[in-house]
Design an enzyme around this catalytic site. Structure first.
Site, mmCIF file in Angstrom:
data_model
loop_
_atom_site.group_PDB
_atom_site.id
_atom_site.type_symbol
_atom_site.label_atom_id
_atom_site.label_comp_id
_atom_site.label_asym_id
_atom_site.label_seq_id
_atom_site.Cartn_x
_atom_site.Cartn_y
_atom_site.Cartn_z
ATOM 1 N N LYS A 16 26.627 0.845 -8.154
ATOM 2 C CA LYS A 16 26.937 0.345 -6.812
ATOM 3 C C LYS A 16 28.424 0.006 -6.725
ATOM 4 O O LYS A 16 29.100 -0.088 -7.763
ATOM 5 C CB LYS A 16 26.072 -0.884 -6.495
ATOM 6 N N ARG A 116 17.598 -15.469 -4.933
ATOM 7 C CA ARG A 116 18.128 -14.487 -3.974
ATOM 8 C C ARG A 116 16.915 -13.702 -3.461
ATOM 9 O O ARG A 116 15.958 -14.322 -3.032
ATOM 10 C CB ARG A 116 19.171 -13.615 -4.705
ATOM 11 N N HIS A 145 15.418 -10.918 -11.948
ATOM 12 C CA HIS A 145 16.864 -10.921 -12.220
ATOM 13 C C HIS A 145 17.258 -12.254 -12.853
ATOM 14 O O HIS A 145 16.634 -13.279 -12.579
ATOM 15 C CB HIS A 145 17.620 -10.689 -10.909
ATOM 16 N N ARG A 201 19.017 -3.058 -16.992
ATOM 17 C CA ARG A 201 19.840 -2.700 -15.837
ATOM 18 C C ARG A 201 21.290 -3.157 -16.029
ATOM 19 O O ARG A 201 21.771 -4.047 -15.343
ATOM 20 C CB ARG A 201 19.279 -3.356 -14.559
ATOM 21 N N TYR A 245 58.642 -12.480 -1.649
ATOM 22 C CA TYR A 245 58.245 -13.437 -0.607
ATOM 23 C C TYR A 245 58.173 -14.865 -1.154
ATOM 24 O O TYR A 245 57.643 -15.109 -2.234
ATOM 25 C CB TYR A 245 56.872 -13.059 -0.039
ATOM 26 N N CYS A 296 53.372 -8.336 -3.558
ATOM 27 C CA CYS A 296 53.363 -7.993 -2.129
ATOM 28 C C CYS A 296 52.156 -7.099 -1.836
ATOM 29 O O CYS A 296 51.370 -6.785 -2.722
ATOM 30 C CB CYS A 296 54.640 -7.253 -1.752
ATOM 31 N N MET A 297 52.046 -6.651 -0.591
ATOM 32 C CA MET A 297 50.895 -5.833 -0.221
ATOM 33 C C MET A 297 50.862 -4.506 -1.000
ATOM 34 O O MET A 297 49.814 -4.079 -1.484
ATOM 35 C CB MET A 297 50.903 -5.550 1.284
ATOM 36 N N ASP A 298 52.034 -3.864 -1.111
ATOM 37 C CA ASP A 298 52.064 -2.516 -1.705
ATOM 38 C C ASP A 298 53.002 -2.412 -2.896
ATOM 39 O O ASP A 298 53.176 -1.311 -3.438
ATOM 40 C CB ASP A 298 52.525 -1.496 -0.652
HETATM 41 C C1 LIG Z 1 19.570 -6.440 -9.470
HETATM 42 C C2 LIG Z 1 20.723 -6.246 -10.405
HETATM 43 N N1 LIG Z 1 20.485 -5.809 -11.645
HETATM 44 C C3 LIG Z 1 21.485 -5.608 -12.529
HETATM 45 C C4 LIG Z 1 22.796 -5.869 -12.191
HETATM 46 C C5 LIG Z 1 23.899 -5.644 -13.225
HETATM 47 O O1 LIG Z 1 24.505 -6.860 -13.558
HETATM 48 P P1 LIG Z 1 25.672 -6.916 -14.685
HETATM 49 O O2 LIG Z 1 26.837 -6.180 -14.109
HETATM 50 O O3 LIG Z 1 25.944 -8.355 -14.855
HETATM 51 O O4 LIG Z 1 25.120 -6.248 -15.879
HETATM 52 C C6 LIG Z 1 23.088 -6.342 -10.913
HETATM 53 C C7 LIG Z 1 24.477 -6.636 -10.554
HETATM 54 O O5 LIG Z 1 24.842 -7.244 -9.624
HETATM 55 C C8 LIG Z 1 22.021 -6.534 -9.987
HETATM 56 O O6 LIG Z 1 22.252 -6.964 -8.748
#
Ligand SMILES: Cc1ncc(COP(=O)(O)O)c(C=O)c1O
Length: 355
Positions: A16, A116, A145, A201, A245, A296-298
């Site tokens: 993601k 969550r 989680h 995960r 700046y 700065c920005m860039d």
């Molecule tokens: C549902 C879920 N599983 C796994 C992960 C992976 O977490 P990490 O990057 O701490 O291993 C995330 C990360 O946000 C998550 O939202």
């Protein structure tokens, strides 16, 4: 390293947020070649992009958030798997799936302590039973989680894992097949072998950052990302010259000052101004020079020192490989945040190159 820590579990890699800022096209293709077949995304569009990137490949994509009602047709079309966290959501999913001629793959998400998304533990058995018997829906997995897997105190996480394992056992006891059982993020899989279940995960660990207070194999990872640029301009300045700046830095000596065309719009946090060292030159012949003045920005500035010979075009490593002093973690510490925010924050306009 993830495989070493969790040799018997499948891996669902979080890609993601553009693979934590690394560029999902590069990272996903690489991960696929490493044998990764499960991927975690945050939005339906990320899932669609991934499906298009690896057409016809046997990959599984889980959406780590709760979709909106209007997103179900796209989810079904692109065979994305979703978390289900309530009876109301199950009904929505069942309605969306019915008549589509497709099966919606779901993972029951139980909130064992993250606070969550996820159903309450005491709702989990009934919801699992309902999911398992819903037309158009497959109960593909059960998951939770871990919010504190990176903290010194391990009791909370251990209790969470036990409660989760008990719920899975109770499902089995009632004849419900929970499918793939998964729980562990990076810190979880590194520190709590009992959290591995069928699949882990990981995110940050796969990108080379030690997720929290780790010792042992999980802490041996090396950052994947380096941020590189070149000097765009160099000039000599006399002692006492105020720079950038706010004039927050004033040269204490005659020196050579370099401009680097990277700023906070590229993801180099302004909060880290004056706290970083960049590696100037081509590896292995680099030397560390302090970043000075407000970012700065860039653009940002580096004090090369009075005897510097570098000119425009000289390579500069802002962080990562070739810069032993600075990583996304160093920048995060300078800005009171976490490395996730640094790598995720590298702007789209910065080209991603695989070396
Ligand atoms: C549902 C879920 N599983 C796994 C992960 C992976 O977490 P990490 O990057 O701490 O291993 C995330 C990360 O946000 C998550 O939202």
């Amino acid at each position: 390293m993830v495989r070493q820590c969790a040799p018997n579990a499948d891996i669902c890699l979080a890609v993601k947020a553009n693979a934590y800022g690394h560029g999902y096209e590069l990272l996903t293709a690489l991960a696929y070649d490493f044998g990764i077949r499960w991927f975690g995304v945050a939005t339906v569009q990320e899932g669609i992009n991934l499906r298009k990137l690896l057409p016809g490949k046997n990959i599984n994509i889980i959406l780590y958030g709760i979709p909106q009602a209007f997103e179900y047709p796209a989810i079904l079309d692109h065979q994305l798997e979703i978390f289900i966290a309530s009876e109301q959501q199950r009904q929505l999913a069942m309605t969306a799936a019915s008549g589509s001629g497709k099966i919606l793959h779901t993972h029951l998400k139980i909130d064992t302590g993250m606070g969550r998304i996820g159903c309450q533990p005491d709702e989990a058995l009934a919801l699992a039973g309902n999911l398992a018997s819903s037309p158009g829906i497959a109960l593909r997995g059960v998951c939770t989680h871990l919010p504190l897997s990176d903290s010194e105190n391990t009791d909370y996480t251990s209790n969470q894992i036990t409660r989760f394992a008990d719920l899975v056992a109770a499902m089995r006891g009632q004849g419900i097949n929970p499918g793939i059982v998964h729980c562990a993020n990076s810190a979880g899989l590194s520190r709590f072998p009992e959290s591995h279940f069928d699949m882990v995960r990981p995110g940050i660990m796969a990108y080379g950052y030690n997720p929290g207070v780790l010792h042992g194999p999980g802490s041996q990872v090396r950052p994947v990302m380096a941020l590189q640029s070149t000097i765009s301009f160099v000039k000599s300045i006399p002692q006492g010259t105020p720079v950038s700046y706010g004039h927050r830095w004033i040269s204490m000596r005659d020196t050579r000052l370099a401009t680097i065309p990277v700023g906070y719009a590229d993801g180099l946090l302004r909060l880290a101004s004056g706290a970083l060292q960049f590696a100037v030159g081509q590896a292995p012949n680099t030397r560390l020079c302090p970043q000075v003045g407000t970012i700065c920005m860039d653009q940002c500035l580096v004090d090369l020192g009075p005897d510097a010979r570098e000119t425009a075009g000289t390579a500069v490593t802002i962080f990562g490989h070739g810069n032993a002093a600075t990583t996304a973690m160093t920048i995060a510490q300078a800005a009171s945040t976490i490395p996730y925010e640094i790598t995720c924050g590298i702007a789209e306009r910065v080209p991603r190159i695989l070396q």
